[in-house]
Design a protein around this motif. Structure first.
Motif, PDB file in Angstrom:
ATOM      1  N   GLU A 143      34.528  39.803  54.792  1.00  0.00           N
ATOM      2  CA  GLU A 143      35.045  38.822  55.734  1.00  0.00           C
ATOM      3  C   GLU A 143      35.331  37.524  54.990  1.00  0.00           C
ATOM      4  O   GLU A 143      34.505  37.035  54.217  1.00  0.00           O
ATOM      5  N   VAL A 144      36.515  36.976  55.198  1.00  0.00           N
ATOM      6  CA  VAL A 144      36.948  35.748  54.526  1.00  0.00           C
ATOM      7  C   VAL A 144      37.098  34.656  55.580  1.00  0.00           C
ATOM      8  O   VAL A 144      37.657  34.901  56.651  1.00  0.00           O
ATOM      9  N   SER A 145      36.611  33.469  55.280  1.00  0.00           N
ATOM     10  CA  SER A 145      36.674  32.363  56.233  1.00  0.00           C
ATOM     11  C   SER A 145      37.338  31.151  55.593  1.00  0.00           C
ATOM     12  O   SER A 145      37.652  31.146  54.399  1.00  0.00           O
ATOM     13  N   ASP A 146      37.505  30.116  56.398  1.00  0.00           N
ATOM     14  CA  ASP A 146      38.084  28.866  55.885  1.00  0.00           C
ATOM     15  C   ASP A 146      37.216  28.240  54.804  1.00  0.00           C
ATOM     16  O   ASP A 146      37.703  27.454  54.005  1.00  0.00           O
ATOM     17  N   ALA A 147      35.940  28.590  54.774  1.00  0.00           N
ATOM     18  CA  ALA A 147      35.032  28.036  53.763  1.00  0.00           C
ATOM     19  C   ALA A 147      35.226  28.687  52.396  1.00  0.00           C
ATOM     20  O   ALA A 147      34.819  28.125  51.379  1.00  0.00           O
ATOM     21  N   ASP A 148      35.850  29.871  52.365  1.00  0.00           N
ATOM     22  CA  ASP A 148      36.071  30.562  51.094  1.00  0.00           C
ATOM     23  C   ASP A 148      37.233  29.912  50.355  1.00  0.00           C
ATOM     24  O   ASP A 148      38.295  29.669  50.934  1.00  0.00           O
ATOM     25  N   ARG A 149      37.005  29.632  49.096  1.00  0.00           N
ATOM     26  CA  ARG A 149      38.010  28.966  48.259  1.00  0.00           C
ATOM     27  C   ARG A 149      38.184  29.717  46.946  1.00  0.00           C
ATOM     28  O   ARG A 149      37.271  30.402  46.491  1.00  0.00           O
ATOM     29  N   LEU A 150      39.337  29.531  46.342  1.00  0.00           N
ATOM     30  CA  LEU A 150      39.544  30.059  45.006  1.00  0.00           C
ATOM     31  C   LEU A 150      38.703  29.257  44.024  1.00  0.00           C
ATOM     32  O   LEU A 150      38.647  28.026  44.106  1.00  0.00           O
ATOM     33  N   SER A 151      38.080  29.941  43.107  1.00  0.00           N
ATOM     34  CA  SER A 151      37.354  29.252  42.037  1.00  0.00           C
ATOM     35  C   SER A 151      38.363  28.842  40.963  1.00  0.00           C
ATOM     36  O   SER A 151      39.512  29.307  40.967  1.00  0.00           O
ATOM     37  N   GLN A 152      37.934  28.015  40.044  1.00  0.00           N
ATOM     38  CA  GLN A 152      38.828  27.652  38.937  1.00  0.00           C
ATOM     39  C   GLN A 152      39.180  28.886  38.124  1.00  0.00           C
ATOM     40  O   GLN A 152      40.306  29.034  37.666  1.00  0.00           O
ATOM     41  N   GLN A 153      38.245  29.806  37.997  1.00  0.00           N
ATOM     42  CA  GLN A 153      38.531  31.054  37.277  1.00  0.00           C
ATOM     43  C   GLN A 153      39.596  31.874  38.014  1.00  0.00           C
ATOM     44  O   GLN A 153      40.455  32.490  37.374  1.00  0.00           O
ATOM     45  N   ASP A 154      39.547  31.873  39.351  1.00  0.00           N
ATOM     46  CA  ASP A 154      40.575  32.564  40.136  1.00  0.00           C
ATOM     47  C   ASP A 154      41.943  31.925  39.901  1.00  0.00           C
ATOM     48  O   ASP A 154      42.936  32.623  39.680  1.00  0.00           O
ATOM     49  N   ILE A 155      41.985  30.617  39.934  1.00  0.00           N
ATOM     50  CA  ILE A 155      43.245  29.889  39.725  1.00  0.00           C
ATOM     51  C   ILE A 155      43.785  30.166  38.321  1.00  0.00           C
ATOM     52  O   ILE A 155      44.982  30.404  38.148  1.00  0.00           O
ATOM     53  N   ASP A 156      42.905  30.168  37.333  1.00  0.00           N
ATOM     54  CA  ASP A 156      43.321  30.470  35.961  1.00  0.00           C
ATOM     55  C   ASP A 156      43.855  31.898  35.855  1.00  0.00           C
ATOM     56  O   ASP A 156      44.860  32.140  35.190  1.00  0.00           O
ATOM     57  N   PHE A 157      43.197  32.852  36.522  1.00  0.00           N
ATOM     58  CA  PHE A 157      43.655  34.242  36.510  1.00  0.00           C
ATOM     59  C   PHE A 157      45.049  34.344  37.124  1.00  0.00           C
ATOM     60  O   PHE A 157      45.933  34.992  36.558  1.00  0.00           O
ATOM     61  N   ILE A 158      45.255  33.709  38.259  1.00  0.00           N
ATOM     62  CA  ILE A 158      46.562  33.762  38.928  1.00  0.00           C
ATOM     63  C   ILE A 158      47.655  33.214  38.017  1.00  0.00           C
ATOM     64  O   ILE A 158      48.763  33.752  37.979  1.00  0.00           O
ATOM     65  N   ALA A 159      47.334  32.170  37.274  1.00  0.00           N
ATOM     66  CA  ALA A 159      48.319  31.582  36.360  1.00  0.00           C
ATOM     67  C   ALA A 159      48.761  32.564  35.282  1.00  0.00           C
ATOM     68  O   ALA A 159      49.873  32.463  34.759  1.00  0.00           O
ATOM     69  N   THR A 160      47.905  33.531  34.967  1.00  0.00           N
ATOM     70  CA  THR A 160      48.261  34.515  33.937  1.00  0.00           C
ATOM     71  C   THR A 160      49.065  35.676  34.502  1.00  0.00           C
ATOM     72  O   THR A 160      49.602  36.488  33.743  1.00  0.00           O
ATOM     73  N   GLN A 161      49.128  35.762  35.809  1.00  0.00           N
ATOM     74  CA  GLN A 161      49.819  36.884  36.463  1.00  0.00           C
ATOM     75  C   GLN A 161      51.271  36.506  36.724  1.00  0.00           C
ATOM     76  O   GLN A 161      51.616  36.017  37.785  1.00  0.00           O
ATOM     77  N   GLN A 162      52.091  36.723  35.759  1.00  0.00           N
ATOM     78  CA  GLN A 162      53.495  36.306  35.840  1.00  0.00           C
ATOM     79  C   GLN A 162      54.456  37.428  36.177  1.00  0.00           C
ATOM     80  O   GLN A 162      55.634  37.324  35.925  1.00  0.00           O
ATOM     81  N   GLU A 163      53.928  38.520  36.755  1.00  0.00           N
ATOM     82  CA  GLU A 163      54.824  39.593  37.161  1.00  0.00           C
ATOM     83  C   GLU A 163      55.718  39.065  38.281  1.00  0.00           C
ATOM     84  O   GLU A 163      55.327  38.194  39.039  1.00  0.00           O
ATOM     85  N   PRO A 164      56.920  39.582  38.377  1.00  0.00           N
ATOM     86  CA  PRO A 164      57.792  39.126  39.470  1.00  0.00           C
ATOM     87  C   PRO A 164      57.165  39.436  40.827  1.00  0.00           C
ATOM     88  O   PRO A 164      56.688  40.541  41.042  1.00  0.00           O
ATOM     89  N   VAL A 165      57.160  38.447  41.699  1.00  0.00           N
ATOM     90  CA  VAL A 165      56.625  38.667  43.031  1.00  0.00           C
ATOM     91  C   VAL A 165      57.719  38.500  44.086  1.00  0.00           C
ATOM     92  O   VAL A 165      57.432  38.355  45.259  1.00  0.00           O
ATOM     93  N   ASP A 166      58.949  38.501  43.650  1.00  0.00           N
ATOM     94  CA  ASP A 166      60.055  38.371  44.614  1.00  0.00           C
ATOM     95  C   ASP A 166      60.682  39.686  44.924  1.00  0.00           C
ATOM     96  O   ASP A 166      60.867  40.558  44.232  1.00  0.00           O
TER      97      ASP A 166
END
Length: 67
Positions: free
Chosen positions: A44-67
């Protein structure tokens, strides 16, 4: 609060959800994104759940096309 391991849910998110997260990685996750993560992980995910800095860093490495 913390989210489940991003490696388990990021690859399975919709393109729209990925765009929403990339546009505002520090913001509260939208209810649609919360539902998608919950569907994928069973956590279960709520408004209190946030991305960690590690999550944000991981997303930055995911450069596959998402369009």
């Amino acid at each position: 609060m913390t989210l489940p391991d991003i490696h388990t849910w990021w690859p399975k998110l919709s393109i729209e959800a990925k765009h929403a997260i990339r546009e505002h990685p520090d913001a509260t996750l939208s209810s649609e994104v919360q539902r998608e993560i919950a569907r994928v992980t069973g956590h279960e995910v709520s408004d209190a759940d946030r991305l960690s800095q590690q999550d944000i860093d991981f997303i930055a490495t995911q450069q596959e096309p998402v369009d």
